[in-house]
Write an enzyme that holds these catalytic residues in place. Structure first.
Site, PDB file in Angstrom:
ATOM      1  N   ASP A  77      46.550  56.564  35.295  1.00 52.32           N
ATOM      2  CA  ASP A  77      46.006  57.511  36.275  1.00 52.32           C
ATOM      3  C   ASP A  77      45.458  58.730  35.541  1.00 52.32           C
ATOM      4  O   ASP A  77      46.179  59.380  34.788  1.00 52.32           O
ATOM      5  CB  ASP A  77      47.123  57.904  37.244  1.00 52.32           C
ATOM      6  CG  ASP A  77      46.713  58.998  38.218  1.00 52.32           C
ATOM      7  OD1 ASP A  77      45.506  59.173  38.435  1.00 52.32           O
ATOM      8  OD2 ASP A  77      47.613  59.665  38.763  1.00 52.32           O
ATOM      9  N   ASN A 118      43.707  61.360  37.234  1.00 50.54           N
ATOM     10  CA  ASN A 118      43.578  62.561  38.071  1.00 50.54           C
ATOM     11  C   ASN A 118      44.856  62.917  38.819  1.00 50.54           C
ATOM     12  O   ASN A 118      44.845  63.741  39.733  1.00 50.54           O
ATOM     13  CB  ASN A 118      42.418  62.412  39.053  1.00 50.54           C
ATOM     14  CG  ASN A 118      42.614  61.219  39.992  1.00 50.54           C
ATOM     15  OD1 ASN A 118      43.624  60.515  39.917  1.00 50.54           O
ATOM     16  ND2 ASN A 118      41.658  61.001  40.877  1.00 50.54           N
ATOM     17  N   ASP A 140      46.712  61.455  41.037  1.00 50.49           N
ATOM     18  CA  ASP A 140      46.938  61.133  42.456  1.00 50.49           C
ATOM     19  C   ASP A 140      47.917  59.973  42.609  1.00 50.49           C
ATOM     20  O   ASP A 140      48.161  59.500  43.720  1.00 50.49           O
ATOM     21  CB  ASP A 140      45.611  60.818  43.159  1.00 50.49           C
ATOM     22  CG  ASP A 140      44.925  59.569  42.615  1.00 50.49           C
ATOM     23  OD1 ASP A 140      45.418  58.993  41.609  1.00 50.49           O
ATOM     24  OD2 ASP A 140      43.893  59.158  43.185  1.00 50.49           O
ATOM     25  N   ASP A 188      43.101  54.408  37.608  1.00 49.71           N
ATOM     26  CA  ASP A 188      41.671  54.497  37.917  1.00 49.71           C
ATOM     27  C   ASP A 188      40.820  54.127  36.704  1.00 49.71           C
ATOM     28  O   ASP A 188      41.341  53.857  35.612  1.00 49.71           O
ATOM     29  CB  ASP A 188      41.322  55.898  38.423  1.00 49.71           C
ATOM     30  CG  ASP A 188      41.893  57.003  37.543  1.00 49.71           C
ATOM     31  OD1 ASP A 188      41.814  56.873  36.314  1.00 49.71           O
ATOM     32  OD2 ASP A 188      42.432  57.996  38.097  1.00 49.71           O
ATOM     33  N   ASP A 241      37.068  40.718  38.661  1.00 51.50           N
ATOM     34  CA  ASP A 241      37.774  39.813  39.569  1.00 51.50           C
ATOM     35  C   ASP A 241      36.967  39.724  40.854  1.00 51.50           C
ATOM     36  O   ASP A 241      36.872  40.688  41.617  1.00 51.50           O
ATOM     37  CB  ASP A 241      39.176  40.369  39.854  1.00 51.50           C
ATOM     38  CG  ASP A 241      40.157  39.283  40.231  1.00 51.50           C
ATOM     39  OD1 ASP A 241      39.733  38.291  40.857  1.00 51.50           O
ATOM     40  OD2 ASP A 241      41.354  39.423  39.912  1.00 51.50           O
ATOM     41  N   ASP A 280      38.521  34.492  42.241  1.00 52.08           N
ATOM     42  CA  ASP A 280      39.786  34.305  42.945  1.00 52.08           C
ATOM     43  C   ASP A 280      39.702  33.148  43.938  1.00 52.08           C
ATOM     44  O   ASP A 280      38.721  33.027  44.687  1.00 52.08           O
ATOM     45  CB  ASP A 280      40.127  35.604  43.693  1.00 52.08           C
ATOM     46  CG  ASP A 280      41.465  35.550  44.389  1.00 52.08           C
ATOM     47  OD1 ASP A 280      42.487  35.611  43.704  1.00 52.08           O
ATOM     48  OD2 ASP A 280      41.468  35.428  45.633  1.00 52.08           O
ATOM     49  N   GLU A 300      39.879  30.591  39.530  1.00 52.56           N
ATOM     50  CA  GLU A 300      41.278  30.394  39.937  1.00 52.56           C
ATOM     51  C   GLU A 300      41.319  29.183  40.871  1.00 52.56           C
ATOM     52  O   GLU A 300      40.672  29.178  41.917  1.00 52.56           O
ATOM     53  CB  GLU A 300      41.822  31.629  40.652  1.00 52.56           C
ATOM     54  CG  GLU A 300      43.303  31.484  40.982  1.00 52.56           C
ATOM     55  CD  GLU A 300      43.796  32.552  41.952  1.00 52.56           C
ATOM     56  OE1 GLU A 300      44.969  32.967  41.811  1.00 52.56           O
ATOM     57  OE2 GLU A 300      43.046  32.953  42.850  1.00 52.56           O
ATOM     58  N   HIS A 360      49.189  39.173  37.625  1.00 53.55           N
ATOM     59  CA  HIS A 360      49.499  40.162  38.658  1.00 53.55           C
ATOM     60  C   HIS A 360      50.219  39.562  39.868  1.00 53.55           C
ATOM     61  O   HIS A 360      50.712  40.306  40.717  1.00 53.55           O
ATOM     62  CB  HIS A 360      48.210  40.844  39.122  1.00 53.55           C
ATOM     63  CG  HIS A 360      47.238  39.890  39.730  1.00 53.55           C
ATOM     64  ND1 HIS A 360      46.370  39.127  38.982  1.00 53.55           N
ATOM     65  CD2 HIS A 360      46.994  39.553  41.018  1.00 53.55           C
ATOM     66  CE1 HIS A 360      45.650  38.377  39.766  1.00 53.55           C
ATOM     67  NE2 HIS A 360      46.003  38.607  41.010  1.00 53.55           N
ATOM     68  N   ASP A 361      50.286  38.231  39.971  1.00 55.78           N
ATOM     69  CA  ASP A 361      50.958  37.577  41.097  1.00 55.78           C
ATOM     70  C   ASP A 361      52.307  36.976  40.710  1.00 55.78           C
ATOM     71  O   ASP A 361      52.987  36.399  41.560  1.00 55.78           O
ATOM     72  CB  ASP A 361      50.079  36.440  41.654  1.00 55.78           C
ATOM     73  CG  ASP A 361      48.934  36.948  42.512  1.00 55.78           C
ATOM     74  OD1 ASP A 361      49.085  38.027  43.123  1.00 55.78           O
ATOM     75  OD2 ASP A 361      47.895  36.270  42.571  1.00 55.78           O
TER      76      ASP A 361
END
Length: 555
Positions: free
Chosen positions: A20, A22, A24, A28, A97, A199, A256, A326-327
């Protein structure tokens, strides 16, 4: 396949959780740009970004509402252009992706499609009439729970959504839809993007007639992939995509393809068919599935993992090689030992995975041995799928403690916790409140610590990747499984001409004796070992320490 593709090492950056800039609490594009040297120094040369397109984030960006706009939480198009420019200046490449099996229900195409049966976008999605009693067309279920059909009063029809109801499936049988997708792909490729990871691409061709699906895993609805995986026109559509878009650019095309056999996968990647470069398959991710599918309380058997990976090595001309993404759960928690032997098992798994034939994929954090999260309450999880399955377990009469334990093992949040950069506040990911829980072990496991330690997991990954990219045996050599009956050891050879490399890894937390096949008992050179051992020859009996891994070039 050209040379740069064969030598590609892909680093998957889950942008939302990477860095990150910034404060928040959300990773990003500028944050990613600031860490390019870290990725390059690891040895990766391709960066795969999880979806950065405009999205309501119902499914963490896999629900796209505008394919040609950047989600403001990640930055601007100028930020992306700057990232792309910096990536190329450093000799790296970017893969996006791309989700074209479905869109968000907030996408312009769907907002128009649901208004009537006779407008420009009416046939961009999959609509079916209700049964005579008004119920859904079939019993097909969504991947995230519930029916895969959602009723829209304006059209008096149901639309199909294999995933969340906010993710309506696109109708690839419509040639206008296909051309709209190809136009969008050219938009990014003309910018200089180096490829796509597509995907759920094996679902784009749906059956003309939908039928009821068999029930399994104690579920009320039929499996979402029934009749939809590798449908009747899948190869026709991908060949068209290749002909009109992919072949016009020097790019990496990754598909995928859940619920695909090795034999079917070879159709996707065979060079004379002109479809994709490689597929992302999941057979070896199912080795610890059980009564309740992926969330079952089951531990994998090495024989199942070894047999599955070997089958794909032997039957598919070029593989994508991975153990996590990521899954999926963190690989050291799932296939290794995230306690006493966290370092040793992380390094051994890297050897076994990355040195097989194909393109290696490293998911952020694997290179420092990041582990599963283990939350104390369901409210701590962001994962839509985990919440749905937790409620399903309670409805099955499973107590809350057991239900949470089962969800903890496989929730996608395990992989999505922020990257652990250092031991300061929020692991150096952000000075703001992170969008998702930080793994509390960040003070022990972090990048800064690994960079300062010459014997760290990160430094070991560097050695593996240097070896992988610069050794023709490990690029083009034939894979052969050895001692397939051993209960503790995964061993294989890579052979090119008269040159041969042996890779052996122990999957157990105790010392074990391994009987090496007679033809491999000879002199050579040890290339890697995750213990402080040096060998100039291999005896017939190897005594391996817990999670020990060896890479040995034979004379």
């Amino acid at each position: 396949m050209n040379d740069w593709k064969k030598k590609a090492v892909v680093y998957e950056a889950y942008v939302q959780s990477f860095k990150d800039s910034n404060n928040d609490g959300i990773g990003d594009l500028p944050g990613l740009t600031s860490k390019l040297d870290y990725i390059k120094n690891l040895g990766a040369n391709v960066i795969w970004l999880t979806p950065i397109f405009k999205s309501p984030l119902v499914d963490n960006g896999y629900d796209i509402s505008d394919y040609e706009a950047i989600n403001p939480i990640y930055g601007t198009m100028s930020d992306f252009d700057h990232l792309l420019n910096e990536v190329h200046k450093k000799g790296l490449k970017i893969v996006l992706d791309l989700v074209v099996n479905h869109t968000s229900d907030k996408h312009k195409w769907f907002r128009e499609s649901k208004k009537s049966c006779n407008n420009k976008y009416s046939d961009y999605y999959i609509w079916r009439d209700p049964k005579s009693d008004g119920s859904a067309p079939t019993n097909l279920g969504s991947a995230f729970g519930g029916s895969a059909w959602e009723y829209v009063p304006e059209r008096k029809q149901y639309y199909l959504h294999l995933f969340a109801k906010q993710q309506p499936d696109l109708n690839w049988d419509n040639p206008k839809l296909r051309q709209s997708v190809y136009k969008m792909m050219r938009f990014w490729l003309d910018k200089g993007v180096d490829g796509f990871r597509m995907d759920s691409i094996s679902f784009i061709s749906k059956p003309k007639e939908f039928k009821d699906a068999p029930l399994q895993d104690h579920k009320k609805y039929g499996a979402y992939y029934y009749g939809s995986a590798n449908g009747p026109h899948i190869h026709e559509y991908l060949q068209e995509m290749n002909r009109e878009v992919l072949s016009k650019y020097d790019i990496l095309a990754i598909g995928e393809t859940p619920h695909t056999t090795p034999e079917e996968a070879e159709k996707f990647v065979s060079t004379d068919r002109h479809e994709l470069d490689m597929v992302f398959q999941f057979e070896h991710m199912h080795v610890d599935y059980g009564e309740f599918g992926r969330y079952s309380d089951v531990t994998f058997k090495l024989s199942d993992l070894r047999n599955s990976m070997s089958s794909w090595q032997n039957k598919v001309s070029w593989n994508s090689i991975y153990l996590g993404n990521h899954d999926q759960p963190r690989i050291v928690s799932r296939f290794g030992n995230d306690n006493k032997y966290q370092k040793e098992s992380a390094e051994m798994l890297a050897m076994i995975e990355l040195l097989q034939k194909g393109t290696p994929f490293i998911f952020q954090g694997e290179e420092i041995g990041m582990t599963n999260l283990h939350v104390n309450g369901i409210d701590e999880l962001k994962d839509l799928e985990a919440h749905n399955i937790y409620q399903f377990f309670l409805n099955q009469g499973i107590d809350k403690e057991t239900a949470l334990k089962m969800v903890n093992r496989k929730t996608r949040d395990n992989a999505r916790t922020p990257m652990q950069w250092n031991n300061t506040t929020n692991a150096g990911f952000s000075n703001g409140k992170p969008w998702i829980e930080i793994n509390p072990n960040y003070k022990q496991i972090n990048v800064e610590k690994d960079l300062q330690n010459k014997n760290s997991i990160y430094k070991f990954y560097q050695k593996i990747l240097e070896l992988k990219k610069n050794n023709s045996i490990l690029i083009d050599g034939k894979y052969k499984l050895i001692t397939p009956e051993d209960s503790a050891i995964y061993g294989f050879t890579r052979t090119l001409g008269n040159k041969q490399i042996l890779v052996v890894g122990s999957f157990v937390p105790y010392k074990v004796k391994y009987d090496l096949p007679k033809e491999l008992v000879r002199k050579g050179k040890q290339l890697l070992c995750n213990y402080d051992k040096h060998r100039n020859s291999l005896p017939s009996e190897l005594f391996l320490k817990p999670y020990e891994g060896i890479v040995f070039q034979l004379e």
